[in-house]
Design a protein around this motif. Sequence first.
Motif, PDB file in Angstrom:
ATOM      1  N   GLN A  77       0.834  -1.206   0.000  1.00 19.20           N
ATOM      2  CA  GLN A  77       0.000   0.000   0.000  1.00 19.20           C
ATOM      3  C   GLN A  77       0.871   1.259   0.000  1.00 19.20           C
ATOM      4  O   GLN A  77       0.554   2.234  -0.686  1.00 19.20           O
ATOM      5  N   PHE A  78       1.930   1.224   0.775  1.00 13.46           N
ATOM      6  CA  PHE A  78       2.826   2.375   0.880  1.00 13.46           C
ATOM      7  C   PHE A  78       3.453   2.695  -0.474  1.00 13.46           C
ATOM      8  O   PHE A  78       3.431   3.838  -0.936  1.00 13.46           O
ATOM      9  N   ILE A  79       3.990   1.673  -1.139  1.00 13.33           N
ATOM     10  CA  ILE A  79       4.630   1.900  -2.442  1.00 13.33           C
ATOM     11  C   ILE A  79       3.611   2.322  -3.480  1.00 13.33           C
ATOM     12  O   ILE A  79       3.834   3.259  -4.253  1.00 13.33           O
ATOM     13  N   MET A  80       2.476   1.647  -3.501  1.00 11.43           N
ATOM     14  CA  MET A  80       1.447   1.982  -4.487  1.00 11.43           C
ATOM     15  C   MET A  80       0.913   3.395  -4.284  1.00 11.43           C
ATOM     16  O   MET A  80       0.713   4.143  -5.238  1.00 11.43           O
ATOM     17  N   PRO A 114       4.980   9.417  14.088  1.00 11.30           N
ATOM     18  CA  PRO A 114       5.057   8.188  14.897  1.00 11.30           C
ATOM     19  C   PRO A 114       6.272   8.237  15.829  1.00 11.30           C
ATOM     20  O   PRO A 114       7.348   8.712  15.439  1.00 11.30           O
ATOM     21  N   ASN A 115       6.116   7.741  17.052  1.00 17.51           N
ATOM     22  CA  ASN A 115       7.237   7.762  17.997  1.00 17.51           C
ATOM     23  C   ASN A 115       8.111   6.520  17.834  1.00 17.51           C
ATOM     24  O   ASN A 115       7.776   5.585  17.091  1.00 17.51           O
ATOM     25  N   ASP A 116       9.244   6.499  18.555  1.00 20.50           N
ATOM     26  CA  ASP A 116      10.213   5.409  18.422  1.00 20.50           C
ATOM     27  C   ASP A 116       9.605   4.055  18.766  1.00 20.50           C
ATOM     28  O   ASP A 116       9.916   3.038  18.124  1.00 20.50           O
ATOM     29  N   GLU A 117       8.749   4.031  19.793  1.00 12.85           N
ATOM     30  CA  GLU A 117       8.152   2.760  20.203  1.00 12.85           C
ATOM     31  C   GLU A 117       7.238   2.209  19.107  1.00 12.85           C
ATOM     32  O   GLU A 117       7.250   1.013  18.807  1.00 12.85           O
ATOM     33  N   GLU A 118       6.454   3.091  18.493  1.00 16.43           N
ATOM     34  CA  GLU A 118       5.567   2.668  17.401  1.00 16.43           C
ATOM     35  C   GLU A 118       6.382   2.125  16.228  1.00 16.43           C
ATOM     36  O   GLU A 118       6.016   1.118  15.606  1.00 16.43           O
ATOM     37  N   ILE A 119       7.484   2.794  15.924  1.00 12.91           N
ATOM     38  CA  ILE A 119       8.336   2.355  14.810  1.00 12.91           C
ATOM     39  C   ILE A 119       8.925   0.982  15.099  1.00 12.91           C
ATOM     40  O   ILE A 119       8.903   0.090  14.253  1.00 12.91           O
ATOM     41  N   SER A 120       9.442   0.796  16.296  1.00 13.41           N
ATOM     42  CA  SER A 120      10.035  -0.495  16.668  1.00 13.41           C
ATOM     43  C   SER A 120       8.999  -1.610  16.634  1.00 13.41           C
ATOM     44  O   SER A 120       9.257  -2.720  16.145  1.00 13.41           O
ATOM     45  N   ALA A 168       2.979   6.874   9.195  1.00 13.99           N
ATOM     46  CA  ALA A 168       2.354   8.181   8.986  1.00 13.99           C
ATOM     47  C   ALA A 168       1.314   8.104   7.878  1.00 13.99           C
ATOM     48  O   ALA A 168       0.233   8.701   7.974  1.00 13.99           O
ATOM     49  N   MET A 169       1.627   7.366   6.835  1.00 11.54           N
ATOM     50  CA  MET A 169       0.670   7.223   5.737  1.00 11.54           C
ATOM     51  C   MET A 169      -0.591   6.506   6.210  1.00 11.54           C
ATOM     52  O   MET A 169      -1.710   6.842   5.804  1.00 11.54           O
ATOM     53  N   LYS A 170      -0.429   5.500   7.073  1.00  6.58           N
ATOM     54  CA  LYS A 170      -1.595   4.806   7.631  1.00  6.58           C
ATOM     55  C   LYS A 170      -2.510   5.785   8.365  1.00  6.58           C
ATOM     56  O   LYS A 170      -3.740   5.774   8.204  1.00  6.58           O
ATOM     57  N   LYS A 171      -1.899   6.638   9.176  1.00  7.14           N
ATOM     58  CA  LYS A 171      -2.690   7.607   9.948  1.00  7.14           C
ATOM     59  C   LYS A 171      -3.342   8.625   9.031  1.00  7.14           C
ATOM     60  O   LYS A 171      -4.503   9.007   9.229  1.00  7.14           O
ATOM     61  N   LEU A 172      -2.618   9.080   8.014  1.00  6.89           N
ATOM     62  CA  LEU A 172      -3.192  10.037   7.060  1.00  6.89           C
ATOM     63  C   LEU A 172      -4.304   9.389   6.241  1.00  6.89           C
ATOM     64  O   LEU A 172      -5.275  10.063   5.873  1.00  6.89           O
ATOM     65  N   VAL A 176      -7.756  11.318   5.987  1.00 11.86           N
ATOM     66  CA  VAL A 176      -8.298  11.739   4.696  1.00 11.86           C
ATOM     67  C   VAL A 176      -9.573  10.975   4.356  1.00 11.86           C
ATOM     68  O   VAL A 176     -10.509  11.515   3.782  1.00 11.86           O
ATOM     69  N   GLY A 177      -9.603   9.678   4.755  1.00 10.19           N
ATOM     70  CA  GLY A 177     -10.762   8.859   4.408  1.00 10.19           C
ATOM     71  C   GLY A 177     -11.830   8.819   5.467  1.00 10.19           C
ATOM     72  O   GLY A 177     -12.781   8.029   5.358  1.00 10.19           O
ATOM     73  N   SER A 178     -11.711   9.647   6.488  1.00  3.97           N
ATOM     74  CA  SER A 178     -12.731   9.643   7.547  1.00  3.97           C
ATOM     75  C   SER A 178     -14.079  10.041   6.968  1.00  3.97           C
ATOM     76  O   SER A 178     -14.189  10.934   6.133  1.00  3.97           O
TER      77      SER A 178
END
Length: 556
Positions: A77-80, A114-120, A168-172, A176-178
């Motif tokens: 999804q990210f790449i597309m 996103p914070n460090d914990e979310e990334i990990s 970040a894209m997931k959150k956006l 955007v789609g709300s």
Amino acid sequence: MIENLRKYTGLMIATFVILFISFFFLDTRSVRNMSGGKSMFKIAGRTYSDKEYRSLGAGSFELASMLAQSGDYSLYQFIMGLSSGATGKDDAPEKFFVGRMILHQAKEDYGVYPNDEEISDFLRTLRVFSGPDQKFSAENYRNFIDRGMGRLGMGEKDLRELAADVLAMKKLNAIVGSGLSVDRDAVAKNLALESQQVSGEVAKLDLAPFEAKIEPTEEEIKKYWDTVSDSFTTEPRRKFTYIIATPEVVVDPEADKAEAPETIVDATASDEVKKANAKKKEEEKAKHATEMAEARRKKQFELDTLVSDFVDKLEEQKGGGFEELAKANKWEIKTSELFPLSAVPKDLDLTVRFSSQGGKAADQLFRITETSDPLSKISEAIPVGENQWVVARLDGEEKSRPKSYEEARNDARAQYISEKAAEALKTAANEDVTKIKASLAAGKSFADAAKEAGINETKAFTAITKTSRPDGATQPQNLFEASRNLDPGSIADVITESDRAFILYVAKREVVKEENAAAKIDSEVTARTSENETIAFTAWIAERIEAAKVETLYKH
């Protein structure tokens, strides 16, 4: 923005194809070989350098592709989503870079970090880092960074920045789609339709009898030709000088030797001795097989080296000296006549090995694009068959051209008959539907009604489902789709295929109840909502890219 969603519904599929093309053909050498200090893009008034492009664009594109190959859908999804508008392998990394810079601007606008914990936590979920127990493996993670990313000139910091952008894209997406919620009742009704069993009958009309009745005059063919002449063209034809290099044959001295007859000593030996002798023979056979395999490997390596040197010398000589260099290697030099891809010489009709594109050697030869550089006429070394190589030089080309009436007459006539027959078939089928409906209303069975209409070939079907596979000889390919919404006792619109038409009658429809129906509906609602959000995001980012007035300042 929402009103533009439909405009982008096909975009994800197209980009998905481009993504896989890029997996196979992205050439990282182009990333490594770029010099520093050049301005690459201007996006929303800001200029980006080639260094930024290498790190955040081309390198990250391949990194994301490597991660996605393990099957993590979020990375697809990210790449597309960021490669919106890509048309092929050459511009996909550039589109990805532009999309990523727009994403970075959006992160600032919406305060999404996103914070460090979310990334990990996210990185620990990726399949590429899983061990045999399907759990996160620190060893696999470190090996990927050290070995997989090292060749890209990237490190763990780049990986974490990429992961941050995925999150970040997931959150956006959600932002955007709300509001693009899915009607649960509509989903439930659609799933019910897909979970039903349908029974009925079909009547089949073949195209052939209608074709046999059409005998166009020369005037009709000529008049038809005048309207479609642009569609009739000759095949491009090409002529090549080429070599097919084959490894030297390794002669097996044991191949023709007959097995030694059993001696009296062997026959009278104890079982233990016989077993030891048999084991010794097997070990000798295995050793011999290994030696022969090694000898063949050496011959293959020698040939591979010769072919590589041959191509290198051709490059040094700008394509000159093809024949002389081939003769020095004692390779047979062949020159073809002009030929099209539909009539390839037998010795060029060889399957390419180790290629994601597949195909034949001639397919690759016809992809040669001649330029002012003489070397452009020389093919790459093409691996074919089990162990051979083909290298060719383009000697001549006859490009595709419009056919004359005389050349295309027979094809035009056949196409005219096919089109007129298809029209007649559809008209006849619709007339038969009217007759069958009248007979059904009078209380007759579908089979009898079809016979009265002049159709003798009918076939019943029972309890077909979404997963049922139609009988290709007697049933339409879309049997379930065409019947799933039809009321019992009704006839569908005529179903036309390339060489036949079907009249479909539905006798019974029954919904099959499922124990986990509620959970399935919830899952489908979630999936549809996510799909809507993704489509909305794709449309949204495409609009932002358009508004950013992207300029390409330097073409690498």
